[in-house]
Design a protein around this motif. Structure first.
Motif, PDB file in Angstrom:
ATOM      1  N   LYS A   1      10.005  44.176 -11.924  1.00 34.02           N
ATOM      2  CA  LYS A   1       9.609  42.790 -11.711  1.00 34.02           C
ATOM      3  C   LYS A   1      10.471  42.137 -10.635  1.00 34.02           C
ATOM      4  O   LYS A   1      10.003  41.261  -9.907  1.00 34.02           O
ATOM      5  N   ARG A   2      11.708  42.560 -10.572  1.00 32.26           N
ATOM      6  CA  ARG A   2      12.601  42.030  -9.527  1.00 32.26           C
ATOM      7  C   ARG A   2      12.019  42.303  -8.146  1.00 32.26           C
ATOM      8  O   ARG A   2      12.041  41.437  -7.249  1.00 32.26           O
ATOM      9  N   ASN A   3      11.464  43.480  -7.937  1.00 31.61           N
ATOM     10  CA  ASN A   3      10.870  43.834  -6.644  1.00 31.61           C
ATOM     11  C   ASN A   3       9.654  42.960  -6.337  1.00 31.61           C
ATOM     12  O   ASN A   3       9.437  42.550  -5.197  1.00 31.61           O
ATOM     13  N   ASP A   4       8.872  42.664  -7.378  1.00 30.71           N
ATOM     14  CA  ASP A   4       7.706  41.802  -7.174  1.00 30.71           C
ATOM     15  C   ASP A   4       8.143  40.394  -6.776  1.00 30.71           C
ATOM     16  O   ASP A   4       7.554  39.784  -5.865  1.00 30.71           O
ATOM     17  N   LYS A   5       9.171  39.865  -7.455  1.00 28.04           N
ATOM     18  CA  LYS A   5       9.648  38.520  -7.147  1.00 28.04           C
ATOM     19  C   LYS A   5      10.234  38.462  -5.738  1.00 28.04           C
ATOM     20  O   LYS A   5      10.078  37.461  -5.025  1.00 28.04           O
ATOM     21  N   GLU A   6      10.910  39.531  -5.329  1.00 22.92           N
ATOM     22  CA  GLU A   6      11.473  39.580  -3.981  1.00 22.92           C
ATOM     23  C   GLU A   6      10.354  39.549  -2.931  1.00 22.92           C
ATOM     24  O   GLU A   6      10.441  38.817  -1.932  1.00 22.92           O
ATOM     25  N   ARG A   7       9.311  40.331  -3.162  1.00 20.95           N
ATOM     26  CA  ARG A   7       8.201  40.388  -2.216  1.00 20.95           C
ATOM     27  C   ARG A   7       7.524  39.024  -2.093  1.00 20.95           C
ATOM     28  O   ARG A   7       7.212  38.556  -0.995  1.00 20.95           O
ATOM     29  N   ASP A   8       7.311  38.367  -3.240  1.00 20.12           N
ATOM     30  CA  ASP A   8       6.689  37.042  -3.224  1.00 20.12           C
ATOM     31  C   ASP A   8       7.560  36.022  -2.488  1.00 20.12           C
ATOM     32  O   ASP A   8       7.054  35.166  -1.753  1.00 20.12           O
ATOM     33  N   PHE A   9       8.881  36.122  -2.681  1.00 17.47           N
ATOM     34  CA  PHE A   9       9.798  35.148  -2.090  1.00 17.47           C
ATOM     35  C   PHE A   9       9.733  35.191  -0.565  1.00 17.47           C
ATOM     36  O   PHE A   9       9.692  34.147   0.101  1.00 17.47           O
ATOM     37  N   PHE A  10       9.724  36.368   0.017  1.00 14.80           N
ATOM     38  CA  PHE A  10       9.769  36.483   1.477  1.00 14.80           C
ATOM     39  C   PHE A  10       8.403  36.290   2.142  1.00 14.80           C
ATOM     40  O   PHE A  10       8.297  36.381   3.367  1.00 14.80           O
TER      41      PHE A  10
ATOM     42  N   ASN B   1       9.166  33.758   5.702  1.00 14.54           N
ATOM     43  CA  ASN B   1       8.152  34.677   6.215  1.00 14.54           C
ATOM     44  C   ASN B   1       8.246  34.858   7.731  1.00 14.54           C
ATOM     45  O   ASN B   1       7.502  35.641   8.316  1.00 14.54           O
ATOM     46  N   GLN B   2       9.165  34.113   8.382  1.00 17.13           N
ATOM     47  CA  GLN B   2       9.380  34.297   9.818  1.00 17.13           C
ATOM     48  C   GLN B   2      10.208  35.551  10.122  1.00 17.13           C
ATOM     49  O   GLN B   2      10.237  36.025  11.257  1.00 17.13           O
ATOM     50  N   ILE B   3      10.893  36.064   9.095  1.00 12.88           N
ATOM     51  CA  ILE B   3      11.743  37.244   9.293  1.00 12.88           C
ATOM     52  C   ILE B   3      10.851  38.479   9.335  1.00 12.88           C
ATOM     53  O   ILE B   3       9.956  38.629   8.503  1.00 12.88           O
TER      54      ILE B   3
END
Length: 705
Positions: A264-273, A279-281
């Motif tokens: 779930k941590r990976n999912d939250k990270e993906r959503d955050f960026f 999202n400019q990075i």
């Protein structure tokens, strides 16, 4: 599956305390770490794994990843995300332990062994306590790892961090990151400004070009609204070096409390960026998976580039270690082993001695092993001292009587007027007169020809007159004058012999250190030989005393063909311009009386002067040659070959004592005193054997690669 290997990480706010132990975990690979995309990369990393398994990292710096960062920068959370091991977060465990993680690729399940390495300087009790911690497991899953870390808490002895602790932490971090083969994973808290985070200052110091520093920004999810620009600019442009910067979002304490798993941590990270402004990075620079892929490629490329240098360094270290082991020789527990060891040393020592005396040792620069060169230097100093300071009074060759040039023709006197004789007029002694010489009519103002040597001879001449006719010389006068004139020979020659002996001691020290392999054995052997070496040294000093007595106290004799020739030349020069001689009697002070010497007395003084000067030149050269030949070469540097010693009928000198015959005559107690090895030598041999073994095996991996 594979790993980012090797990784050293988990450096928390106090974790790098040099007083704390290091927890080392060797484990099978964890899920979530992506394998390299081709077998060659895995093969390269596997070779580094083999080096670590062998312990080569004790001898050579190996490529590695080191995760470092300031306090609360998110290192433990980042390591958890990369390794999928549940590192403690929001507690104090990782503030006191440096954690080394080594992942290995394996197709089969491997057992897990966990140990704690004692901190430097730990007491025996502390070592025993940490050694008792040795849990093992068939698998290192999340629950097992967490249980192990909970158990480790019981062994943590550090409670508070002092200023001294902080300095130790700083030194330990520098130790990890200073190697050119280390990739620095520098973790930055996105909430704090760059200038406040010391780790980047340290990274800039050891990696000024930024060729091996990867920046990672964490905790962007808690950057206050409206302050994202600074963190975003750093994420896009970087701050140090040529490598890209990455951004990750780790599990927070709140996430853990809510039961957020690593998936779930990976999912939250993906959503955050995917949200503004992050999202400019670029996508390949956000998220733990992008970081893993980049580090895997970077590490394998660096390892591939450094392998040739590693091979060369391993080969060099192996050769050096083997040489050190060979110098230590076999174990020396009993008298036979000790005798065998000393026989080998004696043979090697005598080879070194012969090479040194023959000038065959091509050591660069000034070195005690260059014995013949150093002895020549002592010879030169001896000659110079004898030339400049060997005489008590100056001899001034009478080439022209209008002025005197300085020094003896052969002895090269310096031209100093020493006025050193007792009762000399320069000291105000009324018993001696001022002798003056000059051509034509004497002039009281003419002092250009006043010399202490003539005053000295005139004084002694007047004091020694006996029943001989006027103008003749007392038979003992010249011998007495010569004894006075050579009074400095004893001091100068003794200093010369002391210098030669010093060079011999320095040579022995250097050679024994070299052939023994360890300073302890070298010291024991030199201490044992000390009394034996004293014997020829004292013999040399006694021989010097004999030579001094023969030259200074014996009958003045010479067979030199140049003696009469030089004496005749001196007389002929004077005959061409005979001066008048008079004596100023200084007893009356200002009312001094000028006493003229008769022509017979003048000739007697000149006769003595010429005789003394001519003989001194010959005797000085003869004495120096005899000291060099009879004392230095025959005794102090006598050959170490027993057969040659017997043929020359001489005892071995300080350099010839330690030979095979000497060793074979040593008794059991003497063997132990000279060659018995202590615990430190046995430990040194054991460690060298281990090093040679692991380096040999490491070198073999290149052949199998």
């Amino acid at each position: 599956m594979a790993s980012l290997s090797p990784v050293r990480g988990g450096h928390g706010k106090e974790q790098d305390d040099a007083k704390s132990p290091m927890m080392e975990t060797h484990a099978p690979p964890m899920t979530g770490i992506q394998a390299p995309d081709f077998p060659e990369r895995m093969k390269i990393l596997e070779q580094i794994h083999e080096f670590r398994d062998l312990g080569v990292d004790e001898d050579i710096e190996l490529p590695q990843l080191v995760v470092v960062g300031d306090q609360s920068s998110g290192k433990s959370s980042l390591m958890e995300s990369i390794t999928e091991l549940p590192f403690p977060i929001a507690n104090e465990l990782c503030t006191r332990y440096a954690t080394q993680i080594v992942f290995r690729h394996s197709h089969t399940k491997m057992p897990v062994k966990i140990t704690i390495l004692p901190e430097p300087g730990a007491s025996d009790g502390r070592k025993a306590q940490l050694k008792s911690f040795n849990p093992q497991a068939d698998d290192l899953n999340v629950e097992t790892f967490k249980a192990i870390l909970d158990e480790v808490k019981n062994f943590d002895s550090t409670q508070d961090q002092t200023d001294e602790d902080k300095e130790m932490i700083r030194n330990l971090v520098e130790k990890y990151i200073k190697s050119d083969r280390t990739i620095i994973l520098a973790v930055m808290n996105g909430v704090n400004l760059f200038v406040n985070q010391e780790i980047f200052q340290m990274a800039s110091k050891v990696d000024p070009g930024g060729d091996r520093t990867v920046g990672v920004i964490t905790k962007l999810d808690i950057v206050p609204l409206g302050e994202e620009k600074v963190s975003l600019k750093i994420a896009l442009d970087g701050l140090h070096g040529n490598l890209p910067w990455f951004c990750v979002r780790n599990r927070s304490t709140g996430d853990i409390g809510e039961g957020v798993t690593l998936d779930k941590r990976n999912d939250k990270e993906r959503d955050f960026f995917q949200k503004t402004p992050w999202n400019q990075i670029p996508k390949d620079r956000v998220g733990v998976q992008a970081l893993r892929d980049f580090l895997a490629t970077l590490l394998s490329d660096r390892v591939r580039g450094v392998l040739p240098a590693l091979r060369t360094e391993i080969q060099r270290k192996l050769e050096k270690s083997q040489q050190e082991l060979d110098r230590l020789g076999d174990m020396r527990q009993d008298s036979e082993q000790q005798r065998r060891y000393l026989v080998g040393l004696a043979k090697e020592y005598q080879i070194k001695v012969n090479d040194a005396l023959s000038g065959r040792n091509w050591v660069e620069g000034n070195h005690p092993a260059k014995l013949r060169v150093n002895i020549h230097n002592e010879d030169d100093k001896f000659k110079k001292e004898m030339q400049e300071k060997g005489h008590t009074h100056l001899f001034l060759p009478n080439k022209t009587l209008g002025g005197f040039s300085s020094g003896c023709a052969k002895c090269g006197t310096s031209g100093r007027d020493t006025d050193s004789s007792a009762g000399d007029s320069s000291t105000g002694d009324s018993s001696s007169g001022n002798l003056s010489t000059g051509g034509g009519t004497p002039d009281a103002s003419d002092k250009s020809l006043n010399t202490s040597t003539y005053r000295w001879i005139a004084k002694r001449y007047k004091e020694s007159r006996g029943g001989e006719l006027l103008g003749l010389v007392n038979s003992t006068l010249v011998q007495s004058l010569f004894h006075e004139q050579t009074a400095n020979w004893e001091r100068i020659s003794s200093q010369y012999i002391d210098g030669v002996i010093h060079q011999i001691h320095e040579f022995n020290h250097a050679i024994f250190d070299e052939i023994c392999g360890d300073n302890n054995t070298s010291h024991k052997l030199r201490v044992y030989l000390k009394d034996h070496i004293k014997i020829p040294i004292e013999e040399g000093r006694r021989e010097l005393e004999k030579l001094l007595s023969v030259e200074r106290d014996g009958v003045l004799q010479t067979s030199s063909r140049s003696y009469m020739k030089n004496l005749q030349e001196a007389r002929e020069r004077r005959a061409r311009n005979s001066p008048h001689i008079w004596v100023d009697d200084t007893e009356h002070g200002e009312n001094s009386v000028k006493t003229f010497l008769t022509e017979a007395e003048q000739h007697a003084i000149y006769y003595i002067y010429d005789l003394l000067e001519t003989f001194y030149e010959i005797s000085c050269d003869r004495f120096m040659d005899n000291v060099r030949g009879q004392v230095v070469e025959r005794i102090l540097l006598s050959p170490g070959d027993p057969r040659m010693n017997r043929r020359l009928k001489v005892n071995p000198g300080p350099l010839g004592i330690f030979n095979t015959d000497f060793v074979y005559l040593m008794k059991e107690g003497e063997l132990e005193a000279a060659a018995g090895e202590g615990l430190s030598t046995r430990e040194q041999r054991k460690n060298l054997r281990r090093r040679v073994d692991r380096l040999t095996k490491a070198l073999a991996t290149f052949a199998n690669a």
